[in-house]
Design a protein around this motif. Structure first.
Motif, PDB file in Angstrom:
ATOM      1  N   SER A 177       0.841  -1.189   0.000  1.00  0.00           N
ATOM      2  CA  SER A 177       0.000   0.000   0.000  1.00  0.00           C
ATOM      3  C   SER A 177       0.878   1.241   0.000  1.00  0.00           C
ATOM      4  O   SER A 177       2.053   1.201   0.355  1.00  0.00           O
ATOM      5  CB  SER A 177      -0.927   0.011   1.219  1.00  0.00           C
ATOM      6  OG  SER A 177      -0.181  -0.001   2.425  1.00  0.00           O
ATOM      7  N   LYS A 180       4.315   4.362  -4.794  1.00  0.00           N
ATOM      8  CA  LYS A 180       5.275   3.373  -5.281  1.00  0.00           C
ATOM      9  C   LYS A 180       6.678   3.602  -4.737  1.00  0.00           C
ATOM     10  O   LYS A 180       7.405   2.650  -4.442  1.00  0.00           O
ATOM     11  CB  LYS A 180       5.294   3.386  -6.809  1.00  0.00           C
ATOM     12  CG  LYS A 180       6.091   2.266  -7.432  1.00  0.00           C
ATOM     13  CD  LYS A 180       5.882   2.208  -8.929  1.00  0.00           C
ATOM     14  CE  LYS A 180       6.595   1.005  -9.527  1.00  0.00           C
ATOM     15  NZ  LYS A 180       6.345   0.906 -10.991  1.00  0.00           N
ATOM     16  N   ARG A 183       6.466   2.355  -0.679  1.00  0.00           N
ATOM     17  CA  ARG A 183       5.327   1.474  -0.463  1.00  0.00           C
ATOM     18  C   ARG A 183       5.507   0.641   0.809  1.00  0.00           C
ATOM     19  O   ARG A 183       6.569   0.086   1.064  1.00  0.00           O
ATOM     20  CB  ARG A 183       5.146   0.565  -1.678  1.00  0.00           C
ATOM     21  CG  ARG A 183       3.852  -0.226  -1.699  1.00  0.00           C
ATOM     22  CD  ARG A 183       3.553  -0.718  -3.095  1.00  0.00           C
ATOM     23  NE  ARG A 183       3.100   0.371  -3.951  1.00  0.00           N
ATOM     24  CZ  ARG A 183       3.011   0.283  -5.280  1.00  0.00           C
ATOM     25  NH1 ARG A 183       3.382  -0.826  -5.888  1.00  0.00           N
ATOM     26  NH2 ARG A 183       2.577   1.301  -5.985  1.00  0.00           N
ATOM     27  N   ASP A 400       2.862  -7.437 -12.159  1.00  0.00           N
ATOM     28  CA  ASP A 400       2.928  -5.992 -11.954  1.00  0.00           C
ATOM     29  C   ASP A 400       2.949  -5.315 -13.318  1.00  0.00           C
ATOM     30  O   ASP A 400       3.890  -5.483 -14.088  1.00  0.00           O
ATOM     31  CB  ASP A 400       4.179  -5.633 -11.152  1.00  0.00           C
ATOM     32  CG  ASP A 400       4.168  -4.186 -10.661  1.00  0.00           C
ATOM     33  OD1 ASP A 400       3.441  -3.367 -11.261  1.00  0.00           O
ATOM     34  OD2 ASP A 400       4.878  -3.888  -9.693  1.00  0.00           O
ATOM     35  N   PRO A 401       1.905  -4.538 -13.657  1.00  0.00           N
ATOM     36  CA  PRO A 401       1.859  -3.902 -14.975  1.00  0.00           C
ATOM     37  C   PRO A 401       2.781  -2.710 -15.120  1.00  0.00           C
ATOM     38  O   PRO A 401       2.950  -2.173 -16.218  1.00  0.00           O
ATOM     39  CB  PRO A 401       0.389  -3.471 -15.090  1.00  0.00           C
ATOM     40  CG  PRO A 401      -0.027  -3.233 -13.676  1.00  0.00           C
ATOM     41  CD  PRO A 401       0.710  -4.264 -12.863  1.00  0.00           C
ATOM     42  N   GLY A 403       4.214   1.293 -14.195  1.00  0.00           N
ATOM     43  CA  GLY A 403       3.591   2.602 -14.101  1.00  0.00           C
ATOM     44  C   GLY A 403       3.171   2.908 -12.674  1.00  0.00           C
ATOM     45  O   GLY A 403       3.845   2.552 -11.711  1.00  0.00           O
ATOM     46  N   ASN A 404       2.027   3.561 -12.536  1.00  0.00           N
ATOM     47  CA  ASN A 404       1.529   3.917 -11.211  1.00  0.00           C
ATOM     48  C   ASN A 404       0.695   2.817 -10.575  1.00  0.00           C
ATOM     49  O   ASN A 404       0.233   2.961  -9.443  1.00  0.00           O
ATOM     50  CB  ASN A 404       0.694   5.206 -11.304  1.00  0.00           C
ATOM     51  CG  ASN A 404       1.540   6.406 -11.690  1.00  0.00           C
ATOM     52  OD1 ASN A 404       2.689   6.529 -11.271  1.00  0.00           O
ATOM     53  ND2 ASN A 404       0.980   7.283 -12.513  1.00  0.00           N
ATOM     54  N   ASP A 405       0.481   1.750 -11.318  1.00  0.00           N
ATOM     55  CA  ASP A 405      -0.279   0.631 -10.774  1.00  0.00           C
ATOM     56  C   ASP A 405       0.648  -0.212  -9.897  1.00  0.00           C
ATOM     57  O   ASP A 405       1.824   0.101  -9.722  1.00  0.00           O
ATOM     58  CB  ASP A 405      -0.862  -0.203 -11.908  1.00  0.00           C
ATOM     59  CG  ASP A 405      -2.129  -0.933 -11.500  1.00  0.00           C
ATOM     60  OD1 ASP A 405      -2.400  -0.994 -10.293  1.00  0.00           O
ATOM     61  OD2 ASP A 405      -2.828  -1.451 -12.384  1.00  0.00           O
ATOM     62  N   GLY A 406       0.118  -1.293  -9.345  1.00  0.00           N
ATOM     63  CA  GLY A 406       0.915  -2.159  -8.489  1.00  0.00           C
ATOM     64  C   GLY A 406       0.638  -3.617  -8.770  1.00  0.00           C
ATOM     65  O   GLY A 406      -0.212  -3.965  -9.599  1.00  0.00           O
ATOM     66  N   ARG A 408      -0.602  -7.523  -8.580  1.00  0.00           N
ATOM     67  CA  ARG A 408      -1.821  -8.249  -8.233  1.00  0.00           C
ATOM     68  C   ARG A 408      -1.546  -9.746  -8.349  1.00  0.00           C
ATOM     69  O   ARG A 408      -0.638 -10.177  -9.058  1.00  0.00           O
ATOM     70  CB  ARG A 408      -2.967  -7.875  -9.179  1.00  0.00           C
ATOM     71  CG  ARG A 408      -3.280  -6.387  -9.234  1.00  0.00           C
ATOM     72  CD  ARG A 408      -4.021  -5.901  -8.022  1.00  0.00           C
ATOM     73  NE  ARG A 408      -4.438  -4.493  -8.172  1.00  0.00           N
ATOM     74  CZ  ARG A 408      -5.196  -3.847  -7.309  1.00  0.00           C
ATOM     75  NH1 ARG A 408      -5.627  -4.464  -6.218  1.00  0.00           N
ATOM     76  NH2 ARG A 408      -5.533  -2.586  -7.513  1.00  0.00           N
ATOM     77  N   ARG A 421      -7.670 -13.484 -12.006  1.00  0.00           N
ATOM     78  CA  ARG A 421      -7.126 -12.642 -10.956  1.00  0.00           C
ATOM     79  C   ARG A 421      -7.720 -13.047  -9.620  1.00  0.00           C
ATOM     80  O   ARG A 421      -8.917 -13.296  -9.503  1.00  0.00           O
ATOM     81  CB  ARG A 421      -7.439 -11.176 -11.240  1.00  0.00           C
ATOM     82  CG  ARG A 421      -6.890 -10.226 -10.202  1.00  0.00           C
ATOM     83  CD  ARG A 421      -7.035  -8.798 -10.660  1.00  0.00           C
ATOM     84  NE  ARG A 421      -7.137  -7.892  -9.523  1.00  0.00           N
ATOM     85  CZ  ARG A 421      -7.302  -6.596  -9.629  1.00  0.00           C
ATOM     86  NH1 ARG A 421      -7.408  -6.038 -10.826  1.00  0.00           N
ATOM     87  NH2 ARG A 421      -7.388  -5.836  -8.558  1.00  0.00           N
ATOM     88  N   PHE A 427      -2.821  -3.792  -3.482  1.00  0.00           N
ATOM     89  CA  PHE A 427      -1.748  -4.423  -4.230  1.00  0.00           C
ATOM     90  C   PHE A 427      -1.230  -5.645  -3.457  1.00  0.00           C
ATOM     91  O   PHE A 427      -1.255  -5.678  -2.229  1.00  0.00           O
ATOM     92  CB  PHE A 427      -0.599  -3.445  -4.459  1.00  0.00           C
ATOM     93  CG  PHE A 427      -1.000  -2.236  -5.268  1.00  0.00           C
ATOM     94  CD1 PHE A 427      -1.911  -2.339  -6.300  1.00  0.00           C
ATOM     95  CD2 PHE A 427      -0.468  -1.003  -4.990  1.00  0.00           C
ATOM     96  CE1 PHE A 427      -2.281  -1.237  -7.049  1.00  0.00           C
ATOM     97  CE2 PHE A 427      -0.819   0.122  -5.722  1.00  0.00           C
ATOM     98  CZ  PHE A 427      -1.731   0.003  -6.755  1.00  0.00           C
TER      99      PHE A 427
END
Length: 438
Positions: A177, A180, A183, A400-401, A403-406, A408, A421, A427
């Motif tokens: 959490s 990035k 985290r 983990d894609p 960028g700003n994503d995290g 899964r 998924r 995350f």
């Protein structure tokens, strides 16, 4: 009479050395065959569980449906066409009526609260043979009622495939959490379907690479806050107490329990070298299993405890090696393009899962213990950290894609099918699958 020649046979497409037939015990009515390129999930009907609380019976049945359909081996017959919306485990079903729905198997079960305990009985029927496949009576405390659905799912899965189920299990993972760049990474535990999520650590130190003991009662993991505040700990899941295994070298990491739960194998960094060590948990000092100037890490025992698979860059880049659990000479088994890491031995002993990095992509794959039969199951920008379900037929990993994503969590079967998924509250990375709950 068996179903191996009828439309209810499950056909899973593989070829050559990758073909892995699932043995059909004498009492299993469905044979999962591995041939050809077609895949036909078994049509199954699951009416609501009979219950004094109809909404509860419906909820339990829906969890069972989700489990079985999510495995990729079963297709749910539309409940709208059922001759009865509620199952009766105390009487044989009307086989003609259920066959008319297209179902090859039908589940009849109940679930009721009896003095703080949920009691359930289940019968699984083969509609074409008009005979019972399996029957089971079981219970669980009311505060863990979802286990009723998972135990039922395992009974159905096992009765129809001849394989052990994997639904009544938990997964420990790293819950991530915050931004990035900074985290927070805490240990968390949940049911294999994402329910009953619970945070285990406070996040003051980052936690990574959790590994569950063979009896499911302890978790070994690494904390990290720079070299001087890092180490391996063991968490007791029942009491919440943690224990440090001690400080060895500049850094200790990548822990894994032995199959008997009596030893811990991990990596120790000294200078530029990282070697594998084994520590008896009853007391004593760690014993070196490898030596040299390479980086040896990510050890994992074979199910019989006789061998260890691990990652090493001794050949110039990370590859997978196998050696005796007592240490000594190691044999390289990975020879594909790119770098290999995070090898994990299947609970069945027939496969080794791994992460492979090649061409700017990460892949999750499996190979035989001698390195043959390599099969890539999933590929993306960043996919890593496979862990096995206790039946050795499903894997979980994180993706983990960027960028700003995290990251899964995802699951996939050993044929590269049924990817989905796994829901988490935020995350998630580094999953570790438990054994079946007692």
């Amino acid at each position: 009479m068996t179903l191996m020649t009828r439309r209810s046979a499950l056909t899973l497409g593989l070829s050559g050395a990758a073909m892995m037939a699932m043995a059909r015990p004498a009492n299993a009515l469905v044979q999962i065959t591995v041939s050809g390129g077609n895949f036909t999930p078994l049509p199954i009907a699951i009416p609501n569980f009979a219950s004094a609380d109809p909404s509860f019976g419906a909820e339990v049945a829906q969890i069972v449906r989700n489990n079985l359909v999510g495995s990729g081996l079963f297709r749910l017959v539309d409940p709208a066409g059922y001759p009865s919306q509620v199952g009766d485990p105390n009487a044989p079903p009307d086989f003609n009526a259920w066959r008319a729905t297209g179902a090859d198997a039908v589940v009849m079960a109940d679930a009721n609260n009896a003095g703080g305990q949920i009691q359930s009985s289940l019968r699984l029927w083969d509609t074409t043979a008009a005979q019972q496949v399996t029957g089971k009576a079981y219970g669980a405390p009311a505060d863990s009622w979802r286990r009723i659905a998972h135990i039922a799912s395992d009974a159905i899965y096992s009765g129809l495939t001849g394989e052990t189920g994997y639904f009544d299990t938990r997964v420990v993972y790293v819950a991530e959490s915050g931004p990035k760049a900074n985290r927070v990474k805490r240990l968390a535990i949940m049911d294999q379907d994402g329910a009953n999520n619970r945070i285990l650590t406070d996040g003051r130190l980052a936690t990574i690479t959790p590994r569950i003991s063979p009896d499911g009662t302890r978790v070994a993991y690494m904390t990290f806050d720079g070299p001087n505040a890092s180490g391996i700990f063991i968490l007791n899941l029942a009491t919440g107490q943690t224990q440090s295994i001690g400080q060895y070298g500049q850094m200790s990491f990548a822990p894994r329990f032995s199959p008997d739960g009596q030893r811990l194998v991990f990596s120790v960094t000294q200078g530029a070298a990282t070697n594998l060590y084994a520590l008896p948990l009853a007391g004593g000092q760690p014993t070196a299993l490898t030596s040299g100037s390479a980086i040896d890490t990510s050890p994992s025992f074979s199910p019989d405890g006789q061998r260890i698979v691990f990652e090493s860059d001794r050949g110039g880049r990370p590859q997978i090696y196998v050696m005796s659990a007592a240490g000594g000479g190691a044999e390289r088994i990975s020879y594909g393009d790119g770098a290999y890491s995070t090898p994990v031995w299947s609970p069945k002993g027939d496969l080794i899962a791994f992460t492979r990095q090649s061409g700017g992509q990460f892949s999750i794959g499996t190979m035989n213990p001698d390195g043959s039969g390599e099969r890539i199951l999933a590929t993306s920008f960043h996919a890593e950290g496979p862990t096995w379900a206790p039946n050795g037929r499903v894997l979980m990993f994180f993706r983990d894609p960027g960028g700003n994503d995290g990251p899964r969590l995802y699951s996939i079967d050993v044929w590269g099918r049924a990817e989905q998924r796994v829901p988490t509250e935020g995350f998630a990375s580094d999953p570790a699958w438990s054994p079946l709950l007692a």
